[in-house]
Design an enzyme around this catalytic site. Structure first.
Site, short mmCIF file in Angstrom:
data_model
loop_
_atom_site.label_atom_id
_atom_site.label_comp_id
_atom_site.label_asym_id
_atom_site.label_seq_id
_atom_site.Cartn_x
_atom_site.Cartn_y
_atom_site.Cartn_z
N ASP A 141 -3.14 4.51 -2.29
CA ASP A 141 -4.11 4.81 -1.48
C ASP A 141 -4.72 6.00 -1.86
OD1 ASP A 141 -5.60 4.38 1.08
OD2 ASP A 141 -4.65 6.16 1.40
N HIS A 183 -10.49 -4.07 3.33
CA HIS A 183 -10.47 -3.60 4.70
C HIS A 183 -11.46 -2.40 4.72
CE1 HIS A 183 -7.68 -0.92 2.58
NE2 HIS A 183 -7.97 -0.32 3.59
N ASP A 184 -11.99 -1.87 3.55
CA ASP A 184 -13.02 -0.70 3.68
C ASP A 184 -14.49 -1.11 3.54
OD1 ASP A 184 -10.94 1.27 4.50
OD2 ASP A 184 -10.77 1.70 2.17
N ASP A 229 0.80 -1.09 0.02
CA ASP A 229 -0.12 0.15 -0.11
C ASP A 229 0.80 1.26 0.19
OD1 ASP A 229 -2.76 1.30 0.33
OD2 ASP A 229 -2.93 -0.62 1.65
N GLU A 253 -6.79 3.24 -5.44
CA GLU A 253 -8.29 3.23 -5.03
C GLU A 253 -8.53 4.46 -5.54
OE1 GLU A 253 -10.18 3.95 -0.64
OE2 GLU A 253 -8.09 4.79 -1.08
C1 NOJ Z 1 -8.03 4.75 2.30
C2 NOJ Z 1 -7.80 3.63 3.18
O1 NOJ Z 1 -8.35 2.27 2.28
C3 NOJ Z 1 -8.63 3.63 4.35
O2 NOJ Z 1 -8.67 2.43 5.14
C4 NOJ Z 1 -8.14 4.79 4.98
O3 NOJ Z 1 -8.94 4.93 6.18
C5 NOJ Z 1 -8.06 6.13 4.21
N1 NOJ Z 1 -7.47 5.90 3.00
C6 NOJ Z 1 -7.14 7.11 4.86
O4 NOJ Z 1 -6.01 6.66 4.76
#
Ligand code: NOJ
Length: 529
Positions: free
Chosen positions: A203, A327-328, A101, A266
């Site tokens: 990210d 993970h989100d 990442d 992302e």
């Molecule tokens: C995206 C990440 O996937 C997420 O988990 C994170 O909270 C935010 N960026 C802030 O870094």
């Protein structure tokens, strides 16, 4: 490792690992690098090709390690640089790749760069973050909101200015308009690329540059009182700005200094915006991550339309990808149910495009209930009450039926739910489990190049059956997926060989259309020529 094929990522299957939740080795209740090293046999057995690891860098860990205080050090809770180098070496020895990442948008407020930057208005790093004086009313410079709640501006007494943070107050945004910042971040990339990593997942790659006029964001017309407050404005002037694309082009140039690496990213936003993240004259991301399968309603017409919209939205030359967990993201097995999670697995691994899934998806992990006093996710703590908590899908991997599921000998950092319900060992023993299905599908995708590389041919889906074909040279493979819990007649003409049923109870055998699909059944058929 075999000589590198520059486009290995087109045929690869990616497996996201949140390191903290994978395997603990020292009893502190948190996964770490030595723990992951112990599980490499599992990855090989499962058959995935590449691992995407969430941040492993030094961090106060306020946001799962996405608040980084040193981009070129391993956090001691995760292990050492020696462990990391061993991981690269051992993965490569098994022909597995590793992407990290890369978090370019912000640092932790504990980063040395920020300490310097906040110390005065005239230090060499004063311009490395986004600093602004108060707005007309003496408050924040404009109405921009942090995704984690409240204004995105935080007052800094020493400089008598505000700094901007897209996420937590403790995650100040870097100033990507500053060439020195870009160069420093490109050096971070090179540091890891030289250590042998095969690429990055970038990210928050859509938000690197914000409007230079600081224009206020407009109200979101779709918002109502159920909309989480941070989403009540449309992020027109903070997200997806033209200048952000230049940054991605420069990142790609860094990647291209090395052979056979990949840049995934992302990219928030809607499917119709995903195409331009690939670039045009100059390349940007190889794989802007596509969440269309998570966002769609789970019924045939919607899935068919979403798949079509995505393929239409990307350039002809671009390689697609599909993500079903992360993970989100809420665990999909919960949204569509266990029987349909099998159908989704078949869809993911037969569509055209690089598949991504998240550790635990292969055993159908469901969200684990988190009592209020154990909530850790800052999103939930700061914007509670809107169902945003990401802890439930971050619950540790369940390896076996022993205490704490074989994940840790200590107290797991998040509750683990009922490990007897679903765990790796149990599903390894069961030849018809979801885990067994993942293995068969992965093996099939490898065995049939038409599935990995062939063109996608749409068919007209009907009566709850999603249908499409994949074709490479003279091989054509037909896929039919029953998206409901009742049998459905699948109309197709011709004959072929049944390669796989989601139910895993039928051997390879000749098959003639039309076919009766059982409840929740999907079939892969190789057509006779
Ligand atoms: C995206 C990440 O996937 C997420 O988990 C994170 O909270 C935010 N960026 C802030 O870094």
């Amino acid at each position: 490792m075999k000589p590198r094929d520059a486009q290995w990522w087109r045929r690869a299957i990616f497996y996201e690992i949140a390191l903290i939740s994978f395997q603990d080795s020292n009893g502190d209740g948190k996964g770490d690098l030595p723990g992951l090293l112990r599980r490499l046999d599992y990855l090989e057995w499962l058959g995935v090709d590449a691992v995407w690891l969430t941040p492993v860098y030094r961090s106060p860990m306020l946001d799962l390690g996405y608040d980084i205080s040193d981009f070129v050090a391993i956090d001691p809770a995760f292990g050492t640089m020696t462990d990391f180098d061993r991981l690269v070496e051992e993965l490569h020895a098994r022909q597995l790749r590793l992407i990290l990442d890369f978090v370019p948008n912000h640092t932790s407020d504990q980063h040395q760069w920020f300490h310097e930057s906040r110390s005065s208005r005239c230090n060499p790093k004063s311009d490395w973050y986004i600093w602004e004086g108060p707005g007309e009313n003496g408050g924040p410079p404009n109405n921009w909101l942090s995704r984690f709640g409240g204004t995105a501006w935080e007052w800094e007494e020493t400089r008598e200015q505000y700094y901007y943070h897209s996420f937590l107050v403790q995650q100040p945004d870097l100033n990507w308009r500053n060439p020195a910042v870009r160069e420093a971040m490109f050096e971070v990339m090179r540091f890891w690329l030289r250590r042998g990593v095969d690429g990055f997942r970038v990210d928050a790659s859509a938000v690197l540059i914000k409007d230079d006029l600081l224009r206020d964001n407009p109200p979101n017309p779709k918002a109502n009182d159920k909309t989480p407050p941070p989403q009540r404005l449309e992020p027109v002037f903070t997200d997806d700005r033209r200048e952000t694309m230049d940054c991605l082009e420069e990142m790609r140039q860094v990647i291209d200094e090395f052979d056979a690496r990949v840049l995934c990213g992302e990219v928030q936003g809607k499917t119709d915006r995903i195409g331009h993240f690939y670039g045009a004259k100059k390349p940007r991301l190889h794989l802007p991550l596509n969440f269309a399968l998570l966002d769609t309603q789970w019924e045939t017409l919607s899935v068919q339309a979403n798949v079509d919209a995505y393929y239409k939205a990307i350039p002809d030359w671009a390689w697609p990808d599909w993500v079903i967990g992360g993970h989100d993201k809420k665990r999909v097995a919960d949204k569509i149910g266990q029987p349909q999670a099998r159908v989704l697995a078949m869809l993911l691994l037969t569509l055209k495009g690089t598949p991504f899934f998240f550790a635990g998806d292969e055993i159908g992990m469901e969200p684990v209930s988190i009592p209020p006093e154990r909530v850790l996710d800052p999103f939930e703590k700061l914007v509670g009450g809107y169902g945003l908590n990401r802890d439930p899908e971050r619950s540790p991997m369940r390896w076996d039926e022993s205490e704490n599921g074989g994940f840790t000998t200590g107290e797991p950092w998040l509750p683990m739910g009922n490990i007897l319900e679903r765990n790796v060992e149990q599903q390894r023993r069961d030849p018809q489990s979801l885990l067994s299905l993942y293995r068969h599908l992965i093996e099939l995708r490898r065995r049939e190049p038409a599935l990995a590389e062939g063109e996608f041919l749409a068919s007209r889906s009907h009566s709850d059956v999603l249908i499409f074909r994949r074709r490479l040279n003279d091989v054509e493979i037909l896929v039919g997926l029953n998206l409901v819990h009742e049998p459905r007649r699948w109309e197709w003409e011709g004959s072929g060989t049944l390669l796989l049923s989601t139910h895993l109870d039928r051997k390879e055998q000749p098959l003639k259309g039309p076919t009766l699909l059982r409840a929740d059944e999907g079939l892969v058929v190789k057509l006779d020529r």
